[in-house]
Design an enzyme around this catalytic site. Structure first.
Site, PDB file in Angstrom:
ATOM      1  N   GLU A  94       7.607   4.587  -6.187  1.00  0.00           N
ATOM      2  CA  GLU A  94       7.218   3.827  -5.003  1.00  0.00           C
ATOM      3  C   GLU A  94       8.447   3.218  -4.341  1.00  0.00           C
ATOM      4  O   GLU A  94       8.943   2.168  -4.786  1.00  0.00           O
ATOM      5  CB  GLU A  94       6.285   2.678  -5.401  1.00  0.00           C
ATOM      6  CG  GLU A  94       5.028   3.111  -6.091  1.00  0.00           C
ATOM      7  CD  GLU A  94       3.976   2.017  -6.037  1.00  0.00           C
ATOM      8  OE1 GLU A  94       2.954   2.223  -5.367  1.00  0.00           O
ATOM      9  OE2 GLU A  94       4.192   0.950  -6.632  1.00  0.00           O
TER      10      GLU A  94
ATOM     11  N   HIS B 179       5.904  -2.691 -11.717  1.00  0.00           N
ATOM     12  CA  HIS B 179       5.715  -2.660 -10.252  1.00  0.00           C
ATOM     13  C   HIS B 179       6.829  -3.465  -9.576  1.00  0.00           C
ATOM     14  O   HIS B 179       7.250  -4.502 -10.090  1.00  0.00           O
ATOM     15  CB  HIS B 179       4.338  -3.215  -9.877  1.00  0.00           C
ATOM     16  CG  HIS B 179       3.990  -2.947  -8.451  1.00  0.00           C
ATOM     17  ND1 HIS B 179       4.477  -3.732  -7.421  1.00  0.00           N
ATOM     18  CD2 HIS B 179       3.242  -1.974  -7.869  1.00  0.00           C
ATOM     19  CE1 HIS B 179       4.034  -3.231  -6.272  1.00  0.00           C
ATOM     20  NE2 HIS B 179       3.280  -2.169  -6.514  1.00  0.00           N
TER      21      HIS B 179
ATOM     22  N   ASN C 231      -4.415  -0.102  -6.415  1.00  0.00           N
ATOM     23  CA  ASN C 231      -3.837  -1.370  -6.874  1.00  0.00           C
ATOM     24  C   ASN C 231      -4.290  -2.452  -5.892  1.00  0.00           C
ATOM     25  O   ASN C 231      -3.787  -2.527  -4.776  1.00  0.00           O
ATOM     26  CB  ASN C 231      -2.306  -1.230  -6.896  1.00  0.00           C
ATOM     27  CG  ASN C 231      -1.611  -2.513  -7.272  1.00  0.00           C
ATOM     28  OD1 ASN C 231      -2.248  -3.486  -7.688  1.00  0.00           O
ATOM     29  ND2 ASN C 231      -0.291  -2.524  -7.135  1.00  0.00           N
TER      30      ASN C 231
ATOM     31  N   GLU D  91       6.817  -5.457  -7.204  1.00  0.00           N
ATOM     32  CA  GLU D  91       6.498  -6.871  -6.931  1.00  0.00           C
ATOM     33  C   GLU D  91       6.687  -7.715  -8.188  1.00  0.00           C
ATOM     34  O   GLU D  91       7.082  -8.875  -8.102  1.00  0.00           O
ATOM     35  CB  GLU D  91       5.070  -6.975  -6.360  1.00  0.00           C
ATOM     36  CG  GLU D  91       5.046  -6.505  -4.906  1.00  0.00           C
ATOM     37  CD  GLU D  91       3.716  -5.948  -4.429  1.00  0.00           C
ATOM     38  OE1 GLU D  91       2.688  -6.161  -5.095  1.00  0.00           O
ATOM     39  OE2 GLU D  91       3.720  -5.272  -3.374  1.00  0.00           O
TER      40      GLU D  91
ATOM     41  N   GLY E   5       3.524  -1.454   1.622  1.00  0.00           N
ATOM     42  CA  GLY E   5       2.893  -2.449   2.487  1.00  0.00           C
ATOM     43  C   GLY E   5       3.492  -2.516   3.884  1.00  0.00           C
ATOM     44  O   GLY E   5       3.225  -3.448   4.643  1.00  0.00           O
TER      45      GLY E   5
ATOM     46  N   LYS F 293      -3.783  -5.569  -6.111  1.00  0.00           N
ATOM     47  CA  LYS F 293      -2.832  -6.700  -6.085  1.00  0.00           C
ATOM     48  C   LYS F 293      -3.635  -8.014  -6.107  1.00  0.00           C
ATOM     49  O   LYS F 293      -4.618  -8.104  -6.833  1.00  0.00           O
ATOM     50  CB  LYS F 293      -1.909  -6.584  -4.869  1.00  0.00           C
ATOM     51  CG  LYS F 293      -1.243  -5.208  -4.797  1.00  0.00           C
ATOM     52  CD  LYS F 293      -0.153  -5.108  -3.790  1.00  0.00           C
ATOM     53  CE  LYS F 293       0.448  -3.699  -3.841  1.00  0.00           C
ATOM     54  NZ  LYS F 293       1.553  -3.527  -2.920  1.00  0.00           N
TER      55      LYS F 293
ATOM     56  N   SER G   8       2.453   2.956   1.275  1.00  0.00           N
ATOM     57  CA  SER G   8       1.767   3.232   2.546  1.00  0.00           C
ATOM     58  C   SER G   8       1.009   4.559   2.559  1.00  0.00           C
ATOM     59  O   SER G   8       0.964   5.240   3.580  1.00  0.00           O
ATOM     60  CB  SER G   8       2.746   3.144   3.717  1.00  0.00           C
ATOM     61  OG  SER G   8       3.230   1.813   3.829  1.00  0.00           O
TER      62      SER G   8
END
Ligand code: PGA
Length: 229
Positions: A157, A88, A6, A90, A163, A8, A193
């Protein structure tokens, strides 16, 4: 194993093209049972062909229309994109996508026959409340989602591991995947991670069918190191 990258909001059209050229040279040696999925930013989508699948990080649930700033089915079809990431953390947390909206988006792309990588995950405060709270939270993220969809891949996740450089512990991944697998008969990825230093440990966990990688996928050498670890 499934290896998903991904990007991003990283990489350009040019750098994605270079990345995929280098990746393809390496992938000729990949095991046929392994799958590689790449999610570049929307501006870098194109008609790529290789031993990998290119998917969209996001799209709106319409063919086209008055949806400023979005891309839809028409823009994905131009490049033969048939794979999408939905849910996701985010998108949920930064862009305010609520479960109801996510479920509608899921239903739309399912109706189009897309392969869907559906992401779920809990925040640190929920993890600290214990397993029961974590599972209740994760199951709530399945609301409105057809878990029997044959083109579904789920990615677990934990948000506190995304991150941050701090991946979940082996036991946390193992127990969460085991609990999810009781409800789910589809491939289950771990994300948060994942990097060359922990890939072997993570892919060896029972119930882990692959990984969704952000930061450590941005460099093609690092991502391929994980595929061939
Ligand atoms: P990370 O991101 O590998 O940088 O933690 C994973 C993800 O958000 O998919």
């Amino acid at each position: 194993m499934i290896f998903a990258a991904n990007f991003k909001m990283n990489h350009t059209r040019e750098s994605t093209k270079n990345y995929l050229n280098v990746l393809q040279q390496k992938l000729t040696a990949k095991k046929s049972a392994d799958r590689v999925l790449i999610f570049p930013p929307a501006t870098a989508l194109d008609s790529y062909h290789g031993d990998f699948t290119v998917g969209a990080q996001n799209a709106y649930m319409a063919r086209n229309g008055a949806y400023t700033g979005e891309i839809g089915l028409e823009q994905l079809e131009e490049f033969g994109i048939r794979t999408i990431l939905i849910g996701h953390s985010e998108r949920r947390d930064i862009f305010g996508e609520r479960q109801e909206h996510i479920a509608e988006k899921f239903a739309y792309f399912k109706a189009q026959g897309f392969e869907i990588i559906y992401c779920i995950g809990e925040a640190l405060e929920i993890r600290e409340e214990g397993n029961e709270a974590v599972m209740a939270h994760l199951f709530a993220q399945f609301e409105g989602i057809d878990l029997s969809y044959e083109k579904l891949i789920v990615a677990y996740e934990p948000i506190w591991a995304i991150g941050t450089g701090r991946s979940a512990k082996t036991e946390e991944i193992a127990s969460t995947h085991q609990a999810l697998k009781q409800k789910l008969d589809r491939p289950l990825l771990y994300g948060g991670s994942v990097k060359p230093a922990n890939i072997k440990e993570i892919t060896a966990i029972e119930g882990v069918d692959g990984v969704l990688v952000g930061s450590a996928s941005l460099d093609v050498e690092s991502f391929s190191e994980m595929i061939f670890a």
